[in-house]
Design a protein around this motif. Structure first.
Motif, short mmCIF file in Angstrom:
data_model
loop_
_atom_site.label_atom_id
_atom_site.label_comp_id
_atom_site.label_asym_id
_atom_site.label_seq_id
_atom_site.Cartn_x
_atom_site.Cartn_y
_atom_site.Cartn_z
N LYS A 161 0.84 -1.20 0.00
CA LYS A 161 0.00 0.00 0.00
C LYS A 161 0.87 1.24 0.00
CE LYS A 161 -4.04 -2.03 2.08
NZ LYS A 161 -5.14 -1.91 3.03
N ARG A 179 -10.02 2.02 3.04
CA ARG A 179 -9.67 0.72 2.42
C ARG A 179 -8.75 -0.05 3.33
NH1 ARG A 179 -9.54 -0.34 -3.85
NH2 ARG A 179 -8.81 -2.32 -3.06
N LYS A 211 -6.58 -6.88 2.55
CA LYS A 211 -7.86 -6.88 3.28
C LYS A 211 -8.62 -5.59 3.00
CE LYS A 211 -6.52 -10.04 6.91
NZ LYS A 211 -6.58 -10.39 8.33
N ASP A 262 -11.60 -3.82 3.88
CA ASP A 262 -12.70 -3.83 4.84
C ASP A 262 -13.34 -2.46 4.99
OD1 ASP A 262 -10.72 -2.55 6.16
OD2 ASP A 262 -10.48 -4.02 7.73
N ARG A 315 -12.34 0.29 5.96
CA ARG A 315 -11.83 1.23 6.97
C ARG A 315 -10.33 1.11 7.11
NH1 ARG A 315 -15.35 3.38 11.85
NH2 ARG A 315 -13.31 4.24 12.37
CA LIG Z 1 -8.61 -1.95 5.88
#
Ligand SMILES: [Ca+2]
Ligand SMILES: [Ca+2]
Ligand SMILES: [Ca+2]
Ligand SMILES: [Ca+2]
Ligand SMILES: [Ca+2]
Ligand SMILES: [Ca+2]
Ligand SMILES: [Ca+2]
Ligand SMILES: [Ca+2]
Ligand SMILES: [Ca+2]
Ligand SMILES: [Ca+2]
Ligand SMILES: [Ca+2]
Ligand SMILES: [Ca+2]
Ligand SMILES: [Ca+2]
Ligand SMILES: [Ca+2]
Ligand SMILES: [Ca+2]
Ligand SMILES: [Ca+2]
Lengths: 164, 164, 164, 164, 164, 164, 164, 164, 164, 164
Positions: free
Chosen positions: A160, F164, J160, J162, J164
């Motif tokens: 990321k 994300r 992941k 999700d 957030r």
């Molecule tokens: Ca996340």
């Protein structure tokens, strides 16, 4: 461990210690003999402290470099590698050139079976640049290795990169 | 669980307990018989507590070792592996040699179908070194397995090695 | 950077280089003078490469130590601290003793305004132990500082200790 | 390190080794004397391998326990603590009771200055339960310590509990 | 959700509820019919609550198991799988045997097209062991699938296994 | 564990099993008696599976709820809490109201010494909302506890909420 | 964004662009007027690209600096701060001195209500050093703010500093 | 969900849908009545999609904003907040001003008991800026709340801001 | 953004807004035309808000779904996909069926070149289930793509599933 | 670094500085000559600050873009790329179109050997969309490279998502 116990000895210790180059210095690189030439094996250097200057603006750039190679007869001495990378500190080159130059210098030095260099630079203007170059000795199976690894480079990006 | 309930028993307990080797001790390694020789399967050891001494400077080096192999008849007993790895504690070898020596000792001990050893050392001078060696039994499909895995080694580097 | 360019020089270089102590060696610790005595400030050492031996079983133990202090006149020289911590390598003490001994040695050495030592050991038998000790110079506001920090130690544990 | 080198010795070795209790066994707990009674210091045990049975359904429950205390005269021997925690393995208690029982057993054993026990259980039915209890010796400053730490418990929850 | 609203009903509810096996119980496993036999698809079970006993020392071992298979006619009922895995709780087997036994039991039960079992055990003595076995129905393309997946197993280890 | 071994029994098992409420159902909540009333201790529920409907648009909302309380005489039975939270599934309330309603229902049910409810909702329109409410029994020290915890709520936000 | 579209313009653009200082240059720092003097508010700079030279060995050191202050009349212009920090690039100072010097230069420049500087340096010899200094204007409530923040500095260390 | 099922309806749907403001538009903000005025509770907005323009260079800036408040009579409607924050998209203000302006607009709108705004901007030139402002209604306990929270702001910085 | 500015308009706005289906509703799915049919490209939907009911027990299940496809002529409209996934909310299907049904409905709707659906469900009874199905148009190169991706599915599992 | 030292110079500096485009502006893109045409190497841009407007609703969308290419003769100048990406800021396109348009513009500009563009958008309505397109020069080995990389795209999703 940067500090002397006795401050009076600083100059002396500094003078008979390591000499840090002031500009791009490929001559710093030294080698030693590979004791395991009968085998292929990987040696990877993780170098998170690389810094250079932008040739246009003079501003500092920062990167983590990953250098991986399969040695043949010669191996790069790690302290000399450190000094060589230090020599970019006050020198200016574009990101893509840095990666290509380092790879070429190491090929010239080591004549390795295989080598790859990946630079991951910190962002400028909200964008970061990651150049990657590799090489396999022409006419050998390592040339194919280079093609295969080039084609698969960074194929599953999960890192990321969100600038914070 | 390192502490005795009765301090008077310390020496006694220490003496009839495990004997830790004082220097490189491949003779510590012991084996037992693989009960599942009809199948290929992987056994991997994660060894984050590996430490050795630099042969030049005497300073300690630290690494996590990953040892994976496909057993044939013999398997390495895990406590003996622990003692063997301990035997590098006050011994000195270069990073690349450590990885090659461990692999060779285990090949000699086990005659495995396949084995690989990966060392991830803590940084010195801002650079860390990760050697990787592998082996497949010559003339078998495991030799091809070794070539394939060697060629694909560490192909997607996402591990952030940034020294903090 | 542990490797010599010229292998013949190894012994020589090793001999005129750093001398690593073979057992507990508080005499390794050296100091230098604090240039900012007019101010309170924190100096923290993160020491993730600490290892010692279990006094009962002889097995190796590993820890990360965090040492934080507020200097008065004397400050600990970081390379000497490194050698001092190295001196526990082949020495045996219980986890709680290690932390207390290190704190006491540094108090004796530095007479600091405040100091704290936190050890986070790797698990043995599925359990890990984290001792923490601190000290403020008696009769001063630093004694109160020590009480306050002691009472609030580790009050919000979010560190996931799951042994993998 | 669970495997014997010689399989024939298994029974023998097992028999003169550790005896694991078959049900709740507070009598396993043993102590040794605190060498640093003049100081307050923290000892924390991280226990990620705790498991018990639900008293209603018989299904297994899993938790990580964090046990922190300030010793007075007696300290808990860590291997005996391991065996004591093991004794819950085939025993049944509710989550809140487990945490309270462990704390009370340790208070009875150690008469500590301060102690706290935090259990973080794996989810059942999509919900997980985290009980926390603490204690400071009545009539001392440790009673106030307990009140303060109780009031501030888990005040900044950043642990993402998403059940995977 | 382990607690009853009315404590008087505990025994009754416990008795007509699930029966947990006391030792290794492959007979717990049950199946149901695959509704999508015309397609290949994957079903993966993540089982982080696996625990067993060391056959030598009696000490508990903990692991996360990953079980993935391509069903043919029969599929394993998930609650019965849970009870089956529970049956290892007070049973003793070596890490490598556990993984092989579970795979063989499921092959016998399901006659699957393909299956693999990966165990990631918590460390003992500073080392953790991760066995992996797989199977493809002989004489079918799934046998080749097994060979391919076996050869590529764990090829890019980024999981930081540092015991904390 | 959602699947039956025998599909014919589905209806029967479903019928004598748990009854899930179809709309907001505070009457689902049940209690049991606190066995440790002499002590203050914390019980925290982590509820990452909370979902409700937006009262305006009918779209689903998702949240993780954290419910922490200090019990007095009554404790909430965890399965009944699960069913109560389920009852919001097809019910509509605003985020802030959900958190306040749950806290009030639990106060009415338990008359606790202290309670707090924190909801962390998934984003809508690029923004997420996290309401937090707490309560201490009026006229007691728990009222002060509530004021203190309220004032310190979320004071060091390190949770990276980047959608994300 | 370091590269020019037209390489011929490089010199020209470089010359009328930013001038990077060659040594420690506090005169680079410039200020502008705070528009919100009626309020206290925090301004924090995260500076992960700080690098300097060891005054003894000449080797490069790297740190992330966190500078936080409460402005009064003057605020530091961020580009001038960047150039000022750059001026340490080829300059040598010890870690503790760097942090104190930067704080003092900013106090002299800004006469702030409050300021703190935290340096987190990359490891050398397996140890990293994190100095922290702060200041509140004498005789004001900000002096008390400084004492409070100093006493609570780094009180809950969860940052895993393990050198990899 | 940005795409229409029937492309012919695009204009129509767009026209009777939300109107996005073209420049700074505090008039977008709307309120509704707090149903729980008898209690203090927190409402926090996490806004990771904030972007504005640099007033000097016109380049885009990006931030995550955290807005937390304790409502009195009026609460901010979340969709109107979204549109208000959008109105900075093509507007130019300095980082510190953005945070102060947003706080002042919300104070004027809501007359809240307490409010705080924290902006975490993406880096420019290798440095990022995080302004934080807060407010408690003068002459009330919320004024003290503001002082307390201001003094403790960001006191334990663990957020790794290393630009990657 | 769930709250209206004018509460009186709620019903009206709700009524001319989106209609959420009450049970499994494949008819919600709508399409639009792919503008880039000359190229193969991937479209992936990340759907972390999927919830359904267990057909046996009625209890809620939660999953993150990943849906990836290579469009041919038709593409799925994302809002209609959202409503379709919502339609499972009060509907019951087993985990494996959910994944297969969604894939089949999308194949019927889109006649895509390739599609895959991966469900990652939250644990029940300590185990979680992750089904994965994929499809390539028969007789085309996409059928081979499906075989290749199927064979390599989840081949390097690094996702730590520890139930918290 | 967005702030001027002398506010009077703002307009002037702004005017002779960078001109930011007001709408989609592929003409911003500029190139320079590749100095390493004899080699294949990768250049990757990480662009976490991409934002555009939804063409239907006008609401902002946010994405991280990853652009990787193998240059031939021409390379894209990074500042011009930044301005080009900025030009989508007030422009409207669907997610899939954005990715395709950027790839096509860069193909037209650079005639690269290979290029790929991956967009990872923030969620709308609980779902996020990640389009990916790639290209290899037709009739060359790079066309095969594109096919291979396309077929392996995102094959092991561990990110992941999700919300957030
Ligand atoms: Ca996340
Ligand atoms: Ca982020
Ligand atoms: Ca880092
Ligand atoms: Ca874990
Ligand atoms: Ca861990
Ligand atoms: Ca999550
Ligand atoms: Ca670690
Ligand atoms: Ca804190
Ligand atoms: Ca996130
Ligand atoms: Ca680390
Ligand atoms: Ca790292
Ligand atoms: Ca970072
Ligand atoms: Ca990042
Ligand atoms: Ca991979
Ligand atoms: Ca987890
Ligand atoms: Ca989790």
């Amino acid at each position: 461990m940067s500090r002397m116990k006795d401050e009076e000895n600083l100059t002396k210790l500094g003078s008979n210690g390591t000499k840090y180059p002031q500009d791009y210095a490929p001559e710093m690189l030294e080698t030693f003999v590979n004791k395991h030439q009968e085998n292929d094996y990987w040696v990877k250097f993780n170098c998170p402290e690389f810094t250079t200057l932008c040739p246009i603006t003079g501003q500092p750039d920062f990167a983590t470099l990953y250098i991986s190679y399969v040695p043949d007869v010669k191996m790069v001495e790690s302290k000399s590698l450190k000094l060589y990378l230090f020599s970019f500190r006050n020198h200016g080159d574009f990101h893509e050139d840095v990666v290509n130059i380092i790879m070429k210098d190491l090929i010239k030095l080591l004549d390795p079976r295989y080598i790859e260099v990946w630079g991951k630079f910190l962002p400028r203007g909200g964008i970061s640049i990651d150049p990657y170059a590799n090489y396999g000795r022409p006419g050998t199976k390592y040339e194919k290795l280079a093609e295969m690894r080039f084609s698969r480079h960074d194929i599953e990006c999960l890192d990321k990169v969100d600038n914070r």
